[in-house]
Motif scaffolding. Structure first.
Motif, PDB file in Angstrom:
ATOM      1  N   GLN A 153      -2.399 -17.413  16.482  1.00 19.04           N
ATOM      2  CA  GLN A 153      -1.995 -16.814  17.742  1.00 19.04           C
ATOM      3  C   GLN A 153      -0.728 -16.001  17.561  1.00 19.04           C
ATOM      4  O   GLN A 153       0.026 -16.208  16.615  1.00 19.04           O
ATOM      5  CB  GLN A 153      -1.819 -17.868  18.825  1.00 19.04           C
ATOM      6  CG  GLN A 153      -0.741 -18.897  18.570  1.00 19.04           C
ATOM      7  CD  GLN A 153      -0.711 -19.953  19.657  1.00 19.04           C
ATOM      8  OE1 GLN A 153      -0.799 -19.661  20.839  1.00 19.04           O
ATOM      9  NE2 GLN A 153      -0.598 -21.203  19.259  1.00 19.04           N
ATOM     10  N   ARG A 208       1.721 -12.774  14.528  1.00 19.57           N
ATOM     11  CA  ARG A 208       0.632 -13.766  14.580  1.00 19.57           C
ATOM     12  C   ARG A 208       0.897 -14.815  13.514  1.00 19.57           C
ATOM     13  O   ARG A 208       1.358 -14.500  12.418  1.00 19.57           O
ATOM     14  CB  ARG A 208      -0.721 -13.104  14.348  1.00 19.57           C
ATOM     15  CG  ARG A 208      -1.164 -12.230  15.512  1.00 19.57           C
ATOM     16  CD  ARG A 208      -2.614 -11.823  15.417  1.00 19.57           C
ATOM     17  NE  ARG A 208      -3.521 -12.952  15.548  1.00 19.57           N
ATOM     18  CZ  ARG A 208      -3.838 -13.556  16.707  1.00 19.57           C
ATOM     19  NH1 ARG A 208      -3.319 -13.145  17.830  1.00 19.57           N
ATOM     20  NH2 ARG A 208      -4.680 -14.568  16.730  1.00 19.57           N
ATOM     21  N   GLU A 253      -7.703 -25.948  22.583  1.00 18.11           N
ATOM     22  CA  GLU A 253      -7.444 -24.852  21.651  1.00 18.11           C
ATOM     23  C   GLU A 253      -8.614 -24.540  20.739  1.00 18.11           C
ATOM     24  O   GLU A 253      -8.804 -23.380  20.362  1.00 18.11           O
ATOM     25  CB  GLU A 253      -6.181 -25.157  20.831  1.00 18.11           C
ATOM     26  CG  GLU A 253      -4.930 -25.162  21.690  1.00 18.11           C
ATOM     27  CD  GLU A 253      -3.648 -25.270  20.881  1.00 18.11           C
ATOM     28  OE1 GLU A 253      -3.699 -25.269  19.620  1.00 18.11           O
ATOM     29  OE2 GLU A 253      -2.580 -25.338  21.511  1.00 18.11           O
ATOM     30  N   ARG A 265      -9.030 -22.831  26.816  1.00 17.85           N
ATOM     31  CA  ARG A 265      -7.663 -22.348  26.627  1.00 17.85           C
ATOM     32  C   ARG A 265      -6.950 -22.000  27.929  1.00 17.85           C
ATOM     33  O   ARG A 265      -7.559 -21.560  28.897  1.00 17.85           O
ATOM     34  CB  ARG A 265      -7.678 -21.132  25.713  1.00 17.85           C
ATOM     35  CG  ARG A 265      -8.171 -21.491  24.339  1.00 17.85           C
ATOM     36  CD  ARG A 265      -8.014 -20.359  23.350  1.00 17.85           C
ATOM     37  NE  ARG A 265      -8.560 -20.787  22.080  1.00 17.85           N
ATOM     38  CZ  ARG A 265      -9.565 -20.183  21.470  1.00 17.85           C
ATOM     39  NH1 ARG A 265     -10.101 -19.100  21.978  1.00 17.85           N
ATOM     40  NH2 ARG A 265     -10.013 -20.649  20.329  1.00 17.85           N
ATOM     41  N   GLU A 290      -2.927 -18.694  25.901  1.00 15.94           N
ATOM     42  CA  GLU A 290      -3.641 -18.826  24.631  1.00 15.94           C
ATOM     43  C   GLU A 290      -4.835 -17.880  24.518  1.00 15.94           C
ATOM     44  O   GLU A 290      -5.658 -18.032  23.621  1.00 15.94           O
ATOM     45  CB  GLU A 290      -4.124 -20.271  24.481  1.00 15.94           C
ATOM     46  CG  GLU A 290      -2.999 -21.281  24.461  1.00 15.94           C
ATOM     47  CD  GLU A 290      -3.468 -22.717  24.625  1.00 15.94           C
ATOM     48  OE1 GLU A 290      -2.745 -23.605  24.157  1.00 15.94           O
ATOM     49  OE2 GLU A 290      -4.528 -22.958  25.231  1.00 15.94           O
ATOM     50  N   ASP A 316      -5.286 -15.003  23.359  1.00 16.75           N
ATOM     51  CA  ASP A 316      -5.452 -14.245  22.110  1.00 16.75           C
ATOM     52  C   ASP A 316      -5.709 -15.160  20.913  1.00 16.75           C
ATOM     53  O   ASP A 316      -5.830 -14.707  19.781  1.00 16.75           O
ATOM     54  CB  ASP A 316      -4.207 -13.394  21.844  1.00 16.75           C
ATOM     55  CG  ASP A 316      -3.023 -14.227  21.362  1.00 16.75           C
ATOM     56  OD1 ASP A 316      -2.830 -15.351  21.879  1.00 16.75           O
ATOM     57  OD2 ASP A 316      -2.297 -13.764  20.465  1.00 16.75           O
ATOM     58  N   MET A 317      -5.816 -16.463  21.160  1.00 11.19           N
ATOM     59  CA  MET A 317      -5.953 -17.436  20.076  1.00 11.19           C
ATOM     60  C   MET A 317      -7.294 -17.285  19.355  1.00 11.19           C
ATOM     61  O   MET A 317      -8.316 -17.045  19.975  1.00 11.19           O
ATOM     62  CB  MET A 317      -5.828 -18.852  20.662  1.00 11.19           C
ATOM     63  CG  MET A 317      -5.799 -19.939  19.628  1.00 11.19           C
ATOM     64  SD  MET A 317      -5.537 -21.562  20.396  1.00 11.19           S
ATOM     65  CE  MET A 317      -3.762 -21.496  20.668  1.00 11.19           C
ATOM     66  N   THR A 318      -7.230 -17.441  18.046  1.00  9.34           N
ATOM     67  CA  THR A 318      -8.432 -17.489  17.219  1.00  9.34           C
ATOM     68  C   THR A 318      -8.408 -18.816  16.465  1.00  9.34           C
ATOM     69  O   THR A 318      -7.359 -19.459  16.349  1.00  9.34           O
ATOM     70  CB  THR A 318      -8.482 -16.322  16.219  1.00  9.34           C
ATOM     71  OG1 THR A 318      -7.319 -16.370  15.385  1.00  9.34           O
ATOM     72  CG2 THR A 318      -8.523 -14.979  16.934  1.00  9.34           C
TER      73      THR A 318
END
Length: 179
Positions: free
Chosen positions: A59, A67, A95, A135, A139, A141-143
């Motif tokens: 993230q 990131r 997450e 999420r 969050e 943009d979290m991968t």
């Protein structure tokens, strides 16, 4: 008796994730001073382990402008204190979408004891099943991705993983496995 005594305290800032306070203190020699403290609730960090691979989240970390890959971790909303194992299961699900059949506490970390009162419980999550992440807006943009452990160790050695909590948690995992 503590070597530094708090004489007075005042809250200077608050949001949904933290408070900042300024304490008037007295040092052991009797001299006065101030200490700024960031108070944050206890967090949980989870190491999702499946065989020889671990699951990381990536993230954008606004304070450092980049990131980062790290283990899933977080606190409860609105400064709430939640039992650590419950928080760990929730953060893992939110997450990554993963659910752990087994969750084992392997350590306790202090984030930056010269700056903040925050502590974190480190959990090993195994017997995993996959699902959809849940999420929070922060969050979005979290991968997430699975990484072989040798790849994680290379990332730690070369700066691909720089999150101190994740690195410390990985060290706790290695020590846990030696027992």
């Amino acid at each position: 008796m503590d070597p530094i005594q708090r004489v007075a305290t005042r809250e200077v800032y608050r949001n949904n994730w933290m408070t900042v306070r300024e304490d008037a203190i007295r040092r052991p020699d009797g001299s006065a001073g101030i200490y700024g403290v960031i108070d944050k609730p206890t967090y949980a960090l989870i190491i999702p382990l499946d065989g020889d691979r671990v699951h990381l989240v990536g993230q954008f970390r606004y304070p450092v402008g980049a990131r980062r890959w790290e283990f899933p971790q977080g606190t409860a909303p609105d400064l709430a204190e939640v039992p650590p194992a419950e928080l760990a299961r929730r953060e893992l699900r939110e997450e990554t979408g993963l659910r752990a059949g087994t969750i084992t506490e392997i350590g306790l970390l202090e984030v930056a004891p010269g700056l903040t009162s925050q502590r974190g419980h480190v959990y090993l999550a195994t017997d995993l099943t996959e699902g959809e992440p849940e999420r929070e807006p922060e969050e979005q943009d979290m991968t997430t991705a699975w990484f072989a452990r040798d790849e994680v160790e290379k990332m730690i050695a070369t700066g691909g993983i720089m999150d101190a909590q994740s690195i410390a948690a990985y060290a706790l995992l290695l020590l846990h496995e030696r027992r």
